[in-house]
Design a protein around this motif. Structure first.
Motif, PDB file in Angstrom:
ATOM      1  N   VAL A  53     -23.863 -68.673  -2.368  1.00  0.00           N
ATOM      2  CA  VAL A  53     -23.063 -67.476  -2.666  1.00  0.00           C
ATOM      3  C   VAL A  53     -22.889 -67.309  -4.185  1.00  0.00           C
ATOM      4  O   VAL A  53     -23.033 -66.206  -4.717  1.00  0.00           O
ATOM      5  N   SER A  54     -22.629 -68.427  -4.882  1.00  0.00           N
ATOM      6  CA  SER A  54     -22.441 -68.327  -6.340  1.00  0.00           C
ATOM      7  C   SER A  54     -23.727 -67.877  -7.023  1.00  0.00           C
ATOM      8  O   SER A  54     -23.688 -67.026  -7.921  1.00  0.00           O
ATOM      9  N   ALA A  92     -16.977 -70.230 -13.889  1.00  0.00           N
ATOM     10  CA  ALA A  92     -15.721 -69.722 -13.320  1.00  0.00           C
ATOM     11  C   ALA A  92     -15.982 -69.047 -11.972  1.00  0.00           C
ATOM     12  O   ALA A  92     -15.209 -69.217 -11.025  1.00  0.00           O
ATOM     13  N   ILE A  93     -17.095 -68.316 -11.890  1.00  0.00           N
ATOM     14  CA  ILE A  93     -17.444 -67.664 -10.613  1.00  0.00           C
ATOM     15  C   ILE A  93     -17.663 -68.724  -9.538  1.00  0.00           C
ATOM     16  O   ILE A  93     -17.142 -68.632  -8.421  1.00  0.00           O
ATOM     17  N   THR A  94     -18.408 -69.781  -9.883  1.00  0.00           N
ATOM     18  CA  THR A  94     -18.681 -70.844  -8.912  1.00  0.00           C
ATOM     19  C   THR A  94     -17.398 -71.569  -8.514  1.00  0.00           C
ATOM     20  O   THR A  94     -17.220 -71.930  -7.350  1.00  0.00           O
ATOM     21  N   THR A  95     -16.502 -71.765  -9.476  1.00  0.00           N
ATOM     22  CA  THR A  95     -15.218 -72.403  -9.168  1.00  0.00           C
ATOM     23  C   THR A  95     -14.483 -71.611  -8.095  1.00  0.00           C
ATOM     24  O   THR A  95     -14.003 -72.165  -7.101  1.00  0.00           O
ATOM     25  N   LEU A  96     -14.443 -70.290  -8.294  1.00  0.00           N
ATOM     26  CA  LEU A  96     -13.748 -69.431  -7.327  1.00  0.00           C
ATOM     27  C   LEU A  96     -14.421 -69.513  -5.952  1.00  0.00           C
ATOM     28  O   LEU A  96     -13.750 -69.690  -4.938  1.00  0.00           O
ATOM     29  N   VAL A  97     -15.749 -69.411  -5.936  1.00  0.00           N
ATOM     30  CA  VAL A  97     -16.462 -69.440  -4.646  1.00  0.00           C
ATOM     31  C   VAL A  97     -16.244 -70.784  -3.957  1.00  0.00           C
ATOM     32  O   VAL A  97     -16.016 -70.846  -2.745  1.00  0.00           O
ATOM     33  N   SER A  98     -16.272 -71.878  -4.733  1.00  0.00           N
ATOM     34  CA  SER A  98     -16.142 -73.203  -4.109  1.00  0.00           C
ATOM     35  C   SER A  98     -14.740 -73.424  -3.533  1.00  0.00           C
ATOM     36  O   SER A  98     -14.549 -74.299  -2.692  1.00  0.00           O
ATOM     37  N   GLN A 115     -17.046 -78.425  -6.928  1.00  0.00           N
ATOM     38  CA  GLN A 115     -15.763 -78.566  -7.595  1.00  0.00           C
ATOM     39  C   GLN A 115     -14.556 -78.558  -6.646  1.00  0.00           C
ATOM     40  O   GLN A 115     -13.752 -79.458  -6.659  1.00  0.00           O
ATOM     41  N   TRP A 116     -14.457 -77.546  -5.826  1.00  0.00           N
ATOM     42  CA  TRP A 116     -13.347 -77.505  -4.864  1.00  0.00           C
ATOM     43  C   TRP A 116     -13.817 -77.716  -3.442  1.00  0.00           C
ATOM     44  O   TRP A 116     -13.046 -78.195  -2.608  1.00  0.00           O
ATOM     45  N   SER A 117     -15.087 -77.364  -3.142  1.00  0.00           N
ATOM     46  CA  SER A 117     -15.561 -77.543  -1.772  1.00  0.00           C
ATOM     47  C   SER A 117     -15.517 -79.022  -1.393  1.00  0.00           C
ATOM     48  O   SER A 117     -15.172 -79.366  -0.263  1.00  0.00           O
ATOM     49  N   ASP A 118     -15.838 -79.898  -2.328  1.00  0.00           N
ATOM     50  CA  ASP A 118     -15.808 -81.327  -2.053  1.00  0.00           C
ATOM     51  C   ASP A 118     -14.377 -81.833  -1.853  1.00  0.00           C
ATOM     52  O   ASP A 118     -14.139 -82.717  -1.030  1.00  0.00           O
ATOM     53  N   GLU A 119     -13.443 -81.256  -2.590  1.00  0.00           N
ATOM     54  CA  GLU A 119     -12.028 -81.636  -2.419  1.00  0.00           C
ATOM     55  C   GLU A 119     -11.573 -81.292  -0.994  1.00  0.00           C
ATOM     56  O   GLU A 119     -10.852 -82.062  -0.367  1.00  0.00           O
ATOM     57  N   HIS A 120     -12.029 -80.116  -0.510  1.00  0.00           N
ATOM     58  CA  HIS A 120     -11.683 -79.724   0.861  1.00  0.00           C
ATOM     59  C   HIS A 120     -12.367 -80.661   1.857  1.00  0.00           C
ATOM     60  O   HIS A 120     -11.766 -81.101   2.818  1.00  0.00           O
TER      61      HIS A 120
END
Lengths: 241, 245
Positions: free
Chosen positions: B166-167, B148-154, B72-77
């Motif tokens: 980690v998630s 939501a947990i995975t979103t935060l970790v990513s 979700q966010w790791s790919d954006e980075h």
């Protein structure tokens, strides 16, 4: 249209951009030159509102980027350094998505997408998935995204990077044309582009402006060669920010 | 409006790539398989699905849910598209919600596609369908919490695999610490373990989930699920903002 005063960015103890001031008016194309790691991309990221500033002021068409970021961002079209894209989308789908986030809808959105596809010569690949495109097409797709809302200010971070000589020529021509109506800030480390597309240029080194003038003035300053001036005023190697 | 635009893009992306199909099919197959094996569907003779089907759902979700939103966010980075999102005139919040809701939609579909087992108990017996619905609602709340947990970790990393590992570890911890065999094991250590058991039950996801499968969702459980979801999504906002400073 772009007014930057005393712009500073610190990452921990490292100063990436140090008290930088410049302005770009309508009808001007300002070339932002400098060796790798000089602070060009960091400056552009601050001007476009992606990075918060450590100190200094940025005004886009008179609107403060720190005070009213949303309103200021509406005035800017931005091509980031690596031309990032969502590879699972088609060119058209991606442009539609970006246009929607720019607040365009209905027929205005359709027209904006069509126009930027035309401007960036993307007709042949409009329905193709971005993941299957060559680097040149990807770069132009990201450039097309920056033109969708017909912004008054364009910030282009190395817009010709990775393009073949023909494409470079096309993009330079495009920048020059767009520059008649807009204020353009574009970074490069290819010195020929300064004479080919810019009305004015600044050379940045270690976060500080070390030379400023029209291409002719700068060439004169370097004793007839822009290369010599660049070599003289910049440090050989700067660690990346 | 922007949340909807991002929601639509993300949801399309799940279905133009194999991710959503793989997850929906694997989850459907494994959840029903476990209901008939570990869940003893035939022997247990329970039409509410509480002891058979729902019993192993959190164990599957703790591994499969992070696989949906790890990028979700790791790919954006990683691809740098975060720079585009960050320079559009939109709130970061709408991007976070749009992405989160799209992944929630994938899980709503995955859960909905396990309907054959509901049809089966309705054919074989006379279950209380409200209890079954409540069980599904509980399962969906577990999905949302893990998402939501995975979103935060990513948001912390540009590496999808790190985000996944980690998630999964955090979701496993939340699941296993309230899991009956583990609780029983701790209880056996002596009378002093009562307090530890109490804390583990409250902290773990199982007790809250089990309440739902029995047809009662308490305010405490709702606070537990929504509290975790809101904290993780606010945390994501904070992490993404601080990374640029």
């Amino acid at each position: 249209m772009i007014e930057v005063t005393g712009l500073t960015k610190r990452f921990g103890s490292k100063v990436a951009v140090d008290d930088l001031s410049f302005s770009v008016n309508k009808g001007e194309v300002l070339g932002f030159l400098g060796p790798n790691g000089a602070g060009k991309s960091t400056t552009m990221r601050m001007v476009t509102g992606f990075l918060p500033v450590s100190a200094g002021k940025i005004k886009i068409c008179g609107i403060s980027m720190t005070g009213r970021p949303k309103a200021a961002k509406r005035k800017i079209g931005y091509l980031p350094e690596s031309a990032p894209l969502y590879k699972d989308m088609t060119v058209q789908g991606f442009l539609k998505f970006c246009a929607s986030l720019r607040g365009l809808g209905g027929s205005a959105r359709r027209q904006a997408v069509e126009k930027s596809i035309e401007t960036c010569f993307l007709e042949n690949v409009a329905r193709q998935s971005i993941g299957t495109l060559s680097k040149g097409y990807r770069h132009r797709t990201c450039l097309a995204q920056s033109l969708l809302h017909d912004p008054e200010v364009l910030v282009l971070d190395e817009p010709t990077d990775g393009l073949d000589p023909n494409q470079k020529l096309e993009v330079r021509k495009l920048i020059k044309n767009l520059g008649k109506e807009k204020a353009i800030l574009f970074s490069t480390h290819i010195l020929e582009e300064v004479t080919a597309a810019c009305t004015r240029a600044v050379i940045v080194d270690q976060g500080v402006i070390v030379a400023d003038g029209t291409p002719e003035q700068l060439t004169k300053e370097g004793g007839g060669s822009l290369y010599d001036l660049f070599h003289k005023v910049t440090t050989f190697e700067t660690p990346a920010a | 409006m922007n949340t909807l635009t991002i929601f639509k893009r993300e949801l399309t992306s799940y279905f133009t790539q194999p991710t959503a199909y793989a997850i929906v099919i694997i989850f459907g197959f494994l959840s029903i398989l476990l209901a008939f094996t570990i869940g003893n569907f035939w022997a247990i003779d329970d039409a509410s699905l509480h002891g058979s089907f729902f019993r192993s759902i959190p164990l599957l979700l703790m591994i499969l849910v992070p696989a949906v939103s790890m990028r979700q966010w790791s790919d954006e980075h990683y691809t740098g598209t975060i720079e585009l999102l960050g320079t559009f005139p939109i709130n970061l919040r709408s991007a976070i919600w749009g992405k989160f809701l799209a992944s929630a939609m994938v899980w709503a579909l995955a859960l909905a596609l396990t309907f054959p087992i509901v049809s089966a108990v309705n054919y074989l017996g006379d279950p209380d369908n409200w209890t079954i619905f409540s069980g599904y609602l509980g399962s969906f709340l577990v999905c949302l919490t893990f998402l939501a947990i995975t979103t935060l970790v990513s948001a912390f990393t540009r590496d999808q695999v790190v985000a996944l590992i980690v998630s999964v570890a955090i979701c496993c911890l939340l699941t296993i610490c309230g899991w009956e065999p583990v609780i029983n094991e701790v209880r056996r250590t002596g009378p002093d373990a009562a307090q530890a058991v109490d804390i583990m039950t409250k902290f773990g996801i199982y007790s809250h989930f089990f309440e739902a499968t029995l047809g009662k969702i308490s305010i405490t459980s709702l606070l537990y699920f929504f509290g975790l979801i809101i904290i993780c999504l606010l945390g994501t906002n904070l992490v993404l903002k601080s990374q640029r400073a």
